[in-house]
Design an enzyme around this catalytic site. Structure first.
Site, PDB file in Angstrom:
ATOM      1  N   LYS A 143       2.301  -3.251   7.265  1.00 57.53           N
ATOM      2  CA  LYS A 143       2.367  -3.540   5.841  1.00 57.53           C
ATOM      3  C   LYS A 143       3.943  -3.448   5.035  1.00 57.53           C
ATOM      4  O   LYS A 143       4.167  -4.083   4.389  1.00 57.53           O
ATOM      5  CB  LYS A 143       1.594  -2.460   5.105  1.00 57.53           C
ATOM      6  CG  LYS A 143       0.009  -2.792   5.207  1.00 57.53           C
ATOM      7  CD  LYS A 143      -0.465  -3.932   4.273  1.00 57.53           C
ATOM      8  CE  LYS A 143      -1.716  -4.186   4.282  1.00 57.53           C
ATOM      9  NZ  LYS A 143      -2.402  -5.327   3.239  1.00 57.53           N
ATOM     10  N   GLU A 187       0.239   3.578   1.763  1.00 57.52           N
ATOM     11  CA  GLU A 187       0.437   4.034   3.269  1.00 57.52           C
ATOM     12  C   GLU A 187       1.924   3.963   3.726  1.00 57.52           C
ATOM     13  O   GLU A 187       2.332   4.405   4.637  1.00 57.52           O
ATOM     14  CB  GLU A 187      -0.617   3.287   3.981  1.00 57.52           C
ATOM     15  CG  GLU A 187      -0.803   3.753   5.442  1.00 57.52           C
ATOM     16  CD  GLU A 187      -1.475   5.095   5.844  1.00 57.52           C
ATOM     17  OE1 GLU A 187      -2.111   5.651   4.775  1.00 57.52           O
ATOM     18  OE2 GLU A 187      -1.185   5.660   6.900  1.00 57.52           O
ATOM     19  N   THR A 205       0.757  -1.285  -0.121  1.00 58.85           N
ATOM     20  CA  THR A 205       0.094  -0.027   0.170  1.00 58.85           C
ATOM     21  C   THR A 205       0.793   1.281   0.067  1.00 58.85           C
ATOM     22  O   THR A 205       2.092   1.348   0.598  1.00 58.85           O
ATOM     23  CB  THR A 205      -0.986   0.103   1.155  1.00 58.85           C
ATOM     24  OG1 THR A 205      -1.397   1.460   1.598  1.00 58.85           O
ATOM     25  CG2 THR A 205      -0.331  -0.537   2.566  1.00 58.85           C
ATOM     26  N   TYR A 224      -0.939   0.394  11.059  1.00 67.10           N
ATOM     27  CA  TYR A 224      -1.155  -0.190   9.662  1.00 67.10           C
ATOM     28  C   TYR A 224       0.010  -0.196   8.613  1.00 67.10           C
ATOM     29  O   TYR A 224       0.603  -1.134   7.869  1.00 67.10           O
ATOM     30  CB  TYR A 224      -2.427   0.421   9.209  1.00 67.10           C
ATOM     31  CG  TYR A 224      -2.662   0.086   7.693  1.00 67.10           C
ATOM     32  CD1 TYR A 224      -3.362  -1.548   7.547  1.00 67.10           C
ATOM     33  CD2 TYR A 224      -2.373   0.783   6.727  1.00 67.10           C
ATOM     34  CE1 TYR A 224      -3.601  -1.745   5.994  1.00 67.10           C
ATOM     35  CE2 TYR A 224      -2.681   0.509   5.372  1.00 67.10           C
ATOM     36  CZ  TYR A 224      -3.512  -0.861   5.190  1.00 67.10           C
ATOM     37  OH  TYR A 224      -3.743  -1.162   3.774  1.00 67.10           O
TER      38      TYR A 224
HETATM   39  P1  NAP Z   1     -11.415  -4.306   2.900  1.00 65.80           P
HETATM   40  O1  NAP Z   1     -12.501  -4.015   2.100  1.00 65.80           O
HETATM   41  O2  NAP Z   1     -11.270  -3.873   4.533  1.00 65.80           O
HETATM   42  O3  NAP Z   1     -11.313  -6.060   3.006  1.00 65.80           O
HETATM   43  C1  NAP Z   1     -10.454  -6.494   4.025  1.00 65.80           C
HETATM   44  C2  NAP Z   1     -10.590  -8.172   3.749  1.00 65.80           C
HETATM   45  O4  NAP Z   1      -9.902  -8.707   4.861  1.00 65.80           O
HETATM   46  C3  NAP Z   1     -12.262  -8.552   4.340  1.00 65.80           C
HETATM   47  O5  NAP Z   1     -12.479  -9.663   3.445  1.00 65.80           O
HETATM   48  C4  NAP Z   1     -12.067  -9.042   5.554  1.00 65.80           C
HETATM   49  O6  NAP Z   1     -12.961  -9.968   6.279  1.00 65.80           O
HETATM   50  C5  NAP Z   1     -10.524  -9.574   5.582  1.00 65.80           C
HETATM   51  N1  NAP Z   1      -9.958  -9.856   7.101  1.00 65.80           N
HETATM   52  C6  NAP Z   1      -9.951  -8.916   7.748  1.00 65.80           C
HETATM   53  N2  NAP Z   1      -9.078  -9.468   8.957  1.00 65.80           N
HETATM   54  C7  NAP Z   1      -8.864 -10.963   8.509  1.00 65.80           C
HETATM   55  C8  NAP Z   1      -8.352 -11.806   9.162  1.00 65.80           C
HETATM   56  N3  NAP Z   1      -7.788 -11.599  10.705  1.00 65.80           N
HETATM   57  N4  NAP Z   1      -8.276 -12.993   8.785  1.00 65.80           N
HETATM   58  C9  NAP Z   1      -8.988 -13.271   7.317  1.00 65.80           C
HETATM   59  N5  NAP Z   1      -9.538 -12.319   6.778  1.00 65.80           N
HETATM   60  C10 NAP Z   1      -9.618 -11.246   7.473  1.00 65.80           C
HETATM   61  O7  NAP Z   1      -9.934  -3.879   2.259  1.00 65.80           O
HETATM   62  P2  NAP Z   1      -9.752  -3.441   0.558  1.00 65.80           P
HETATM   63  O8  NAP Z   1      -9.838  -2.088   0.499  1.00 65.80           O
HETATM   64  O9  NAP Z   1     -10.593  -4.663  -0.274  1.00 65.80           O
HETATM   65  O10 NAP Z   1      -8.228  -3.894   0.446  1.00 65.80           O
HETATM   66  C11 NAP Z   1      -7.829  -5.194   0.079  1.00 65.80           C
HETATM   67  C12 NAP Z   1      -6.270  -5.234   0.466  1.00 65.80           C
HETATM   68  O11 NAP Z   1      -5.543  -4.417  -0.107  1.00 65.80           O
HETATM   69  C13 NAP Z   1      -6.049  -4.872   2.029  1.00 65.80           C
HETATM   70  O12 NAP Z   1      -4.904  -5.665   2.484  1.00 65.80           O
HETATM   71  C14 NAP Z   1      -5.695  -3.620   1.963  1.00 65.80           C
HETATM   72  O13 NAP Z   1      -4.959  -3.230   3.065  1.00 65.80           O
HETATM   73  C15 NAP Z   1      -5.092  -3.274   0.924  1.00 65.80           C
HETATM   74  N6  NAP Z   1      -5.071  -1.916   0.215  1.00 65.80           N
HETATM   75  C16 NAP Z   1      -6.107  -1.442  -0.075  1.00 65.80           C
HETATM   76  C17 NAP Z   1      -6.102  -0.216  -0.669  1.00 65.80           C
HETATM   77  C18 NAP Z   1      -7.594   0.595  -1.134  1.00 65.80           C
HETATM   78  O14 NAP Z   1      -7.418   1.694  -1.242  1.00 65.80           O
HETATM   79  N7  NAP Z   1      -8.532  -0.205  -0.943  1.00 65.80           N
HETATM   80  C19 NAP Z   1      -4.814   0.405  -1.042  1.00 65.80           C
HETATM   81  C20 NAP Z   1      -3.698  -0.315  -0.733  1.00 65.80           C
HETATM   82  C21 NAP Z   1      -3.635  -1.612  -0.225  1.00 65.80           C
HETATM   83  P3  NAP Z   1     -14.388  -9.400   6.698  1.00 65.80           P
HETATM   84  O15 NAP Z   1     -15.260  -9.028   5.557  1.00 65.80           O
HETATM   85  O16 NAP Z   1     -14.745 -10.599   7.410  1.00 65.80           O
HETATM   86  O17 NAP Z   1     -14.246  -8.199   7.582  1.00 65.80           O
HETATM   87  N1  GDD Z   2     -11.724   7.259   7.078  1.00 66.36           N
HETATM   88  C1  GDD Z   2     -11.924   8.494   7.426  1.00 66.36           C
HETATM   89  N2  GDD Z   2     -12.992   9.348   8.025  1.00 66.36           N
HETATM   90  N3  GDD Z   2     -10.847   9.489   6.927  1.00 66.36           N
HETATM   91  C2  GDD Z   2     -11.140  10.632   7.086  1.00 66.36           C
HETATM   92  C3  GDD Z   2     -12.336  11.364   7.627  1.00 66.36           C
HETATM   93  C4  GDD Z   2     -13.265  10.629   7.946  1.00 66.36           C
HETATM   94  O1  GDD Z   2     -14.172  10.985   8.751  1.00 66.36           O
HETATM   95  N4  GDD Z   2     -12.165  12.831   7.497  1.00 66.36           N
HETATM   96  C5  GDD Z   2     -10.728  12.925   6.835  1.00 66.36           C
HETATM   97  N5  GDD Z   2     -10.342  11.564   6.860  1.00 66.36           N
HETATM   98  C6  GDD Z   2      -8.958  11.688   5.897  1.00 66.36           C
HETATM   99  C7  GDD Z   2      -7.943  10.634   6.526  1.00 66.36           C
HETATM  100  O2  GDD Z   2      -7.328  11.617   7.619  1.00 66.36           O
HETATM  101  C8  GDD Z   2      -7.100  10.320   5.453  1.00 66.36           C
HETATM  102  O3  GDD Z   2      -6.141  11.330   5.301  1.00 66.36           O
HETATM  103  C9  GDD Z   2      -8.042  10.506   4.114  1.00 66.36           C
HETATM  104  O4  GDD Z   2      -9.148  11.002   4.523  1.00 66.36           O
HETATM  105  C10 GDD Z   2      -8.352   9.063   3.568  1.00 66.36           C
HETATM  106  O5  GDD Z   2      -8.917   8.154   4.701  1.00 66.36           O
HETATM  107  P1  GDD Z   2      -9.406   6.683   4.348  1.00 66.36           P
HETATM  108  O6  GDD Z   2     -10.422   6.928   3.349  1.00 66.36           O
HETATM  109  O7  GDD Z   2      -9.635   6.073   5.727  1.00 66.36           O
HETATM  110  O8  GDD Z   2      -8.087   6.107   3.911  1.00 66.36           O
HETATM  111  P2  GDD Z   2      -6.643   5.944   4.006  1.00 66.36           P
HETATM  112  O9  GDD Z   2      -5.848   6.843   2.941  1.00 66.36           O
HETATM  113  O10 GDD Z   2      -6.348   6.262   5.474  1.00 66.36           O
HETATM  114  O11 GDD Z   2      -6.426   4.264   3.834  1.00 66.36           O
HETATM  115  C11 GDD Z   2      -6.969   3.823   2.661  1.00 66.36           C
HETATM  116  O12 GDD Z   2      -5.904   3.653   1.635  1.00 66.36           O
HETATM  117  C12 GDD Z   2      -4.806   3.172   1.850  1.00 66.36           C
HETATM  118  C13 GDD Z   2      -3.884   3.279   0.355  1.00 66.36           C
HETATM  119  O13 GDD Z   2      -3.261   4.543   0.649  1.00 66.36           O
HETATM  120  C14 GDD Z   2      -7.173   2.083   3.061  1.00 66.36           C
HETATM  121  O14 GDD Z   2      -7.801   1.617   2.223  1.00 66.36           O
HETATM  122  C15 GDD Z   2      -5.849   1.438   3.382  1.00 66.36           C
HETATM  123  O15 GDD Z   2      -6.233   0.132   3.784  1.00 66.36           O
HETATM  124  C16 GDD Z   2      -4.994   1.486   2.255  1.00 66.36           C
HETATM  125  O16 GDD Z   2      -3.595   0.831   2.259  1.00 66.36           O
END
Ligand code: NAP
Ligand code: GDD
Length: 347
Positions: free
Chosen positions: A161, A136, A134, A157
């Site tokens: 990662k 992050e 990620t 987090y």
């Molecule tokens: P998400 O919607 O939060 O999904 C996370 C998944 O992990 C869910 O299926 C959850 O199961 C499962 N999980 C959590 N804890 C677990 C455990 N202890 N054992 C087995 N399964 C578990 O995340 P996403 O947005 O799809 O992201 C997928 C992956 O990409 C994550 O690793 C995230 O950190 C990474 N990532 C995401 C982004 C982004 O912007 N979305 C960017 C970079 C990297 P439940 O449904 O049961 O909770």
């Molecule tokens: N969640 C959340 N809720 N974020 C907020 C809020 C709020 O009410 N208000 C402002 N933010 C700001 C957070 O402080 C952050 O700077 C930005 O919005 C994005 O927050 P999130 O949507 O929670 O995503 P993230 O960037 O912290 O993390 C997501 O992206 C990562 C990749 O860069 C997640 O999907 C991570 O799992 C992923 O790795």
């Protein structure tokens, strides 16, 4: 004539990315195995449309109970399923929550990855492994961030990662595994979890229009993110796994926008002024913040030909439109036409 059907194991299959990836793999004729957590109420909403009864013949989606904290289960699963490809998407993926649950986040996101790599190493080193790394991890490294940038994580987090990233590299270098890291910047969709900021905003827009609430409370409006569309990013995961050599690659939109801009566009899509509805609640601030992310994905473009297909304004409209529909509202009646574009952006 085509060969035997390929098998993939996807951890995190019930999440946003897991659900899109399962769709993509089924479309590509894989047999998809997914790891799901046992919970007292069923939480397979995002993959229900793919579900098949266990008694059906020629099943394409097979779910297995397990948890990333349980190495005995992961070992057995790899041995039983014997997939050709493992996509490790499971994680406690919420950055703010990771400050409240640092040990759990480290266990699942960091050690969990090592458990899976070790299971593969001992069972069948020919299995290919994708790690959901990620942006992050870059933390406060100034943008633009690329494969050459260092890691300065700013959350439990992010730090977990980083550990998982280096374990993936280490199992590749030490044991010759095909283990790769996709360093993905933020990607969103109508399936995004409701507590991430984009979905929180688009859901609030719809609920405000439906008369269910009047305001949405957010934290840091100045944070900048590089937001793309999730289906584009799962395509990137699959592409990486088809390469001749395992790589570590950045995938991003290349643009950066503030949370404020996202809110402004989302409310403007329904003809509202964001300032009338957005309030700041310090409860949503993080102890340490990642201020600005903007990815340089030129290497992925060059090597894989990957490009994002959805622009930032399109992404906002796709999400607003889906949340309006979920509230029983008709987007074509309430959305304002963007200059030169269609009233709705359906995908
Ligand atoms: P998400 O919607 O939060 O999904 C996370 C998944 O992990 C869910 O299926 C959850 O199961 C499962 N999980 C959590 N804890 C677990 C455990 N202890 N054992 C087995 N399964 C578990 O995340 P996403 O947005 O799809 O992201 C997928 C992956 O990409 C994550 O690793 C995230 O950190 C990474 N990532 C995401 C982004 C982004 O912007 N979305 C960017 C970079 C990297 P439940 O449904 O049961 O909770
Ligand atoms: N969640 C959340 N809720 N974020 C907020 C809020 C709020 O009410 N208000 C402002 N933010 C700001 C957070 O402080 C952050 O700077 C930005 O919005 C994005 O927050 P999130 O949507 O929670 O995503 P993230 O960037 O912290 O993390 C997501 O992206 C990562 C990749 O860069 C997640 O999907 C991570 O799992 C992923 O790795």
């Amino acid at each position: 004539m085509s060969g035997p059907r390929r098998r993939a194991l996807v951890t995190g299959i019930t999440g946003q990315d897991g659900s899109y990836l399962a769709e993509l793999l089924i479309e590509k004729d894989y047999e998809v195995h997914g790891l799901i957590r046992r919970s007292s109420s069923i939480n397979t909403r995002r993959i229900d449309h793919l579900y098949q009864d266990p008694h059906a013949s020629d099943r394409r989606l097979i779910l297995h109970y397990g948890d990333m904290s349980d190495s005995t289960r992961l070992n057995r699963l790899i041995d039983e399923v014997r997939p050709q490809e493992v996509y490790n998407l499971a994680a406690q993926s919420h950055v703010k929550v990771s400050f409240e649950a640092p040990e759990y986040t480290g266990d699942v996101d960091g050690l969990g990855t090592m458990r899976l790599l070790d299971a593969i190493h001992h069972c069948d080193p020919a299995i290919r492994f994708y790690q959901a790394s990620t942006s992050e991890m870059f933390g406060n490294v100034p943008p633009p961030q690329s494969e050459d940038s260092g890691f300065r994580p700013r959350s439990p987090y992010g730090a977990s990662k980083v550990y998982a990233y280096w374990m993936t590299v280490n199992y590749r270098e030490a044991y010759g595994l095909f283990a790769c890291n996709g360093i993905l910047f933020n990607h969103e969709s109508p399936r995004r979890g409701e507590t991430f900021v984009t979905r929180k905003i688009t859901q609030a827009v719809a609920r405000i229009l439906a008369g269910k609430q009047d305001a949405v409370y957010l934290g840091n409006l100045d944070a900048k993110r590089d937001w793309g569309y999730a289906p584009d990013y799962v395509r990137a995961m699959w592409l990486m796994m088809q390469e001749a050599e395992p790589l570590d690659l950045v995938f991003a939109s290349g643009e950066t926008h503030t949370v404020r801009e996202f809110a402004e566009l989302a409310f403007a899509a329904v003809g509202r002024n964001w300032e009338s509805h957005v309030r700041v609640d310090p409860a949503y601030l993080r102890p340490t913040e990642v201020d600005a992310l903007q990815g340089d994905f030129s290497k992925a473009r060059r090597l894989l030909g990957w490009e994002p297909s959805v622009s930032f304004p399109e992404l906002v409209r796709i999400m607003v439109e889906a949340d309006l529909r979920a509230e029983g509202l008709k987007p074509e009646e309430v959305m304002v036409r963007p200059t030169g574009g269609p009233a709705v952006a359906s995908r």
